[in-house]
Each structure stands twice: as structure tokens, then as C-alpha cells.
Design an enzyme around this catalytic site. Structure first.
Site, PDB file in Angstrom:
ATOM      1  N   LYS A   1       0.829  -1.206   0.000  1.00  0.00           N
ATOM      2  CA  LYS A   1       0.000   0.000   0.000  1.00  0.00           C
ATOM      3  C   LYS A   1       0.874   1.272   0.000  1.00  0.00           C
ATOM      4  CE  LYS A   1      -3.867  -2.266  -0.037  1.00  0.00           C
ATOM      5  NZ  LYS A   1      -3.413  -3.652  -0.133  1.00  0.00           N
TER       6      LYS A   1
HETATM    7  C1  LIG Z   1      -9.635  -3.047  -1.879  1.00  0.00           C
HETATM    8  C2  LIG Z   1      -9.069  -3.771  -0.697  1.00  0.00           C
HETATM    9  N1  LIG Z   1      -9.856  -4.012   0.361  1.00  0.00           N
HETATM   10  C3  LIG Z   1      -9.387  -4.623   1.457  1.00  0.00           C
HETATM   11  C4  LIG Z   1      -8.087  -5.054   1.546  1.00  0.00           C
HETATM   12  C5  LIG Z   1      -7.636  -5.779   2.761  1.00  0.00           C
HETATM   13  O1  LIG Z   1      -6.572  -5.166   3.404  1.00  0.00           O
HETATM   14  P1  LIG Z   1      -5.547  -6.054   4.263  1.00  0.00           P
HETATM   15  O2  LIG Z   1      -4.674  -6.792   3.296  1.00  0.00           O
HETATM   16  O3  LIG Z   1      -4.787  -5.042   5.063  1.00  0.00           O
HETATM   17  O4  LIG Z   1      -6.356  -6.954   5.112  1.00  0.00           O
HETATM   18  C6  LIG Z   1      -7.221  -4.837   0.464  1.00  0.00           C
HETATM   19  C7  LIG Z   1      -5.830  -5.305   0.519  1.00  0.00           C
HETATM   20  O5  LIG Z   1      -5.201  -5.575  -0.456  1.00  0.00           O
HETATM   21  C8  LIG Z   1      -7.730  -4.183  -0.685  1.00  0.00           C
HETATM   22  O6  LIG Z   1      -6.937  -3.959  -1.747  1.00  0.00           O
END
Ligand SMILES: Cc1ncc(COP(=O)(O)O)c(C=O)c1O
Length: 372
Positions: A181
């Protein structure tokens, strides 16, 4: 080999982690409190922020804290990472997929309106790859119909919509700090919201459902999970947050560089810039069929020229879990075409101008060579 993404971790992050490790307090503690305050300040001070061990946890806690569960329907774009829909299933609700705009990859008000039923409780707009969803009409529609808007801003820390950063809207907004990210805490996430009751409940759900009274006596009034962020992660986040705006400026420079310098080819569609875009990813569409090749073969050719690439994402409704809800090919043509043609090119703040030229040259070479 140029990867499609790489976090920028410097001496300061390393020192911050070493300090926490030496402090004797590794789990949730003072760094988490400081990071939550720093995020609140970054978002302009009008919302409360609670951090989690992932963006997924933040989304899940926000849904539970909003009382969404079995019998409810939640609108989700068919083009996103699996977590956006998985959290809906996790709380026992039904994801109602909608198609997306082929250029922004974000859901549009027209598609949402058609998906609403008497069971709809919430809409989850996803700010895809850092491009802000047009929130005004969506918020109006939600207010008219009494629906919750839960923004999935996992890919959009630092994105701005109008004069405000994403996260400052007041309705619940979730971020991810996964290493790919725009800023990272290794793994981690956050919920920003102006509804203090909702934030308090999400905080309880984050840690075993535990609540303490003024004397410190413990009660567990409802279910809670184990979703808290350790101080080691928060220490990384505190440093990364100070660098975020510079990271995002560099991402924008690189993205605009791509838009200017990438080869123009009838089989390749480039993404468009937009005000406030934080350019989490640079995703092109390539008509592999028209080129007489496949995506894996194309990616292999790029890789042989030292250029990594990614796929973000296959259309959600065609995963086997979601086919069980009755979704099938043809339901969401734009999401399906993106799912088949998308290719993520390298984009991260430490990339140099030479790296950018290398990607443009490699893409030209693969397009010229037919990528067999
Ligand atoms: C659009 C979206 N939602 C939710 C998430 C979930 O985040 P995390 O990987 O921190 O759980 C991601 C992670 O890639 C994402 O790209």
C-alpha cells in the site's frame, strides 16, 4: 528485476522498530495511541481513528459495529480485492455485486441504484487503486434510503476527494497498511469515523469484546476478536505517515510519466489521471486475445526483460465462493473485461526515471515481438 511494488523502508523505520523491541512493550501500547492520534490529525481532526491488525479486520469490525449481519444485503463492486466482499460473507450478509466504470474501475451511482432491494443495508464503495469514488451522489442516495456507506479505502490513504482527504467524510472508512500500500505498518489497517458510538463498539470488537468500567473491572458484553495492532507495527506507521505525502507525490510523477511515455498501441488501454488520485497502482488493460497471446505468456516475456507485473484483479463474482450465490459470466461485463485484461506495471516511490524508461521499453518490445 523490477518488482511491480516495493515498500520504502529507511533507517528511521528500522530505528523505530528497534526502539520498540528494546522497550519491553511489544503489543498494543503507546505507539498505537500515538499512531491513532497522528492519523486523526492527518485526516484533519474531525474523525476518530482506531487501528487494526489488517484492513480486512477493520472492515469486518466496521460491519459488525454497524449491526450488519444475516438477512442483510451489502452492495460491493465486482472489481476489487476479495477482502471487500469476503467481509460481507463473514458477517453472514449477502454481497450484491455491481459493475464498475471501465476507466476508473469504481462503482457508479447508476449501477448501485439498480442493485438496491428492501434488504439492502449498506454500500461499500472501493476507491480502486487510489482513485476516489464520486461520493456526493452516492451519499445522497444512501441518505435517502437509510443505508450505511462504508468506504473501502484500503488502496487510498492520501487520496483526496474535493478538498478533503479520503477518511475525513465522517462515515466509516477503512484503510490498509499492507506492504504494497501507499504506506505500510507491515500488516495493519485502520477505521476512521465520526460516530463515536460506532468507533467505541469497533474498538471492543477489535479486542475480545472486552469493556472496562472506571475501576478497571472487566466485562465482555458481546463477541470480539483479536484484531489489535502491535506497537512494533504502529512505530513503523508513525514514520511512514510523515513520508506519505512525499511518497504520493512521487507516485503521481511516475504515473504521469507512464501516461506520457508508454507506447500507444490499439491493444493497450491506459488508466486516466484524476484530481486527488494517489496512484496506489498503475493498471493497464491489454487485449491479449487480439495480440494472439495470453496474460501469463505476456507477463513471462516482461519478466524475461526484468520487469515484474501483477494482476489486480479477476472479477470477484466469478470466484467459486461467489458463484454459489448465483453469479455467473456475463453479469458484469466491465468488471469481467478488466479481470481478463488487467496488468499492473511497476509503481513505487523508489522507482527511478531509468526504471520507468525500462518498463516502457520492455512493454514496447513485448508488443512488437508478439509475446509468444
Ligand atoms: C480493496 C481492498 N480491500 C481490502 C483489503 C484488505 O486489506 P488487508 O490486506 O490489510 O487486510 C485490500 C488489501 O489488499 C484491498 O486492496
Amino acid at each position: 528485476m523490477l518488482p511491480f511494488t516495493r515498500p520504502s523502508i529507511g533507517d528511521e523505520e528500522q530505528r523505530a522498530v528497534a526502539e520498540v523491541l528494546a522497550s519491553g512493550w511489544l503489543a498494543t501500547g503507546p505507539r498505537v495511541a500515538a499512531f491513532e492520534q497522528a492519523l486523526t490529525d492527518y485526516l484533519g481532526g474531525g474523525v476518530a481513528v482506531r487501528v487494526f491488525n489488517s484492513g480486512t479486520s477493520a472492515l469486518e469490525a466496521a460491519l459488525i459495529a454497524s449491526g450488519i449481519g444475516p438477512g442483510d444485503e451489502v452492495v460491493v463492486p465486482a472489481m476489487s480485492f476479495a477482502a471487500s466482499a469476503n467481509v460481507v460473507v463473514r458477517v453472514g450478509a449477502v454481497p450484491m455485486f455491481v459493475d464498475v466504470d471501465p476507466v476508473s474501475r469504481n462503482l457508479s451511482i447508476e449501477t448501485v441504484e439498480k442493485a438496491l432491494t428492501s434488504r439492502t443495508r449498506a454500500i461499500i464503495p472501493v476507491h480502486f487503486a487510489g482513485r476516489g469514488v464520486e461520493m456526493g451522489p452516492l451519499r445522497e442516495l444512501a441518505a435517502e434510503r437509510g443505508l450505511l456507506v462504508l468506504e473501502d479505502a484500503a488502496q487510498a490513504i492520501g487520496t483526496r476527494i474535493g478538498d478533503k482527504p479520503v477518511g475525513a467524510s465522517g462515515n466509516p472508512v477503512c484503510f490498509s497498511f499492507h506492504p504494497n500500500k501507499n504506506m505500510t505498518t507491515i500488516e495493519g489497517g485502520a477505521l476512521a469515523c465520526s460516530d463515536t458510538g460506532m468507533v467505541r463498539r469497533a474498538e471492543r470488537i477489535r479486542f475480545h469484546g472486552i469493556e472496562r468500567d472506571a475501576q478497571g473491572a472487566m466485562d465482555v458484553p458481546e463477541w470480539g476478536g483479536k484484531m489489535n495492532m502491535p506497537d512494533v507495527n504502529a512505530a513503523v506507521g508513525l514514520v511512514q505517515l510523515t513520508r506519505l505525502d512525499a511518497f504520493n507525490r512521487r507516485r503521481r510523477e511516475l504515473a504521469l510519466g507512464y501516461i506520457e511515455r508508454l507506447p500507444r498501441h490499439p491493444a493497450v488501454t491506459l488508466p486516466a489521471d484524476a484530481p486527488g488520485h494517489s496512484w496506489h497502482m498503475f493498471c493497464v488493460c491489454v487485449d491479449f486475445t487480439a495480440l494472439g497471446t495470453s496474460r501469463p505468456a505476456f507477463q513471462e516475456r516482461l519478466q524475461s526483460l526484468g520487469v515484474g507485473s501483477g494482476v489486480h484483479y479477476p472479477a470477484l463474482h466469478l470466484f467459486s465462493l461467489y458463484r454459489k450465490f448465483g453469479y455467473k459470466p456475463g453479469d458484469f461485463p466491465a468488471a469481467e473485461r478488466i479481470g481478463e485484461q488487467t496488468l499492473t506495471l511497476p509503481l513505487f516511490p523508489d522507482m527511478t526515471g531509468d526504471d520507468l524508461d525500462r518498463v516502457c521499453g520492455a512493454l514496447q518490445q513485448v508488443l512488437d515481438g508478439g509475446a509468444s
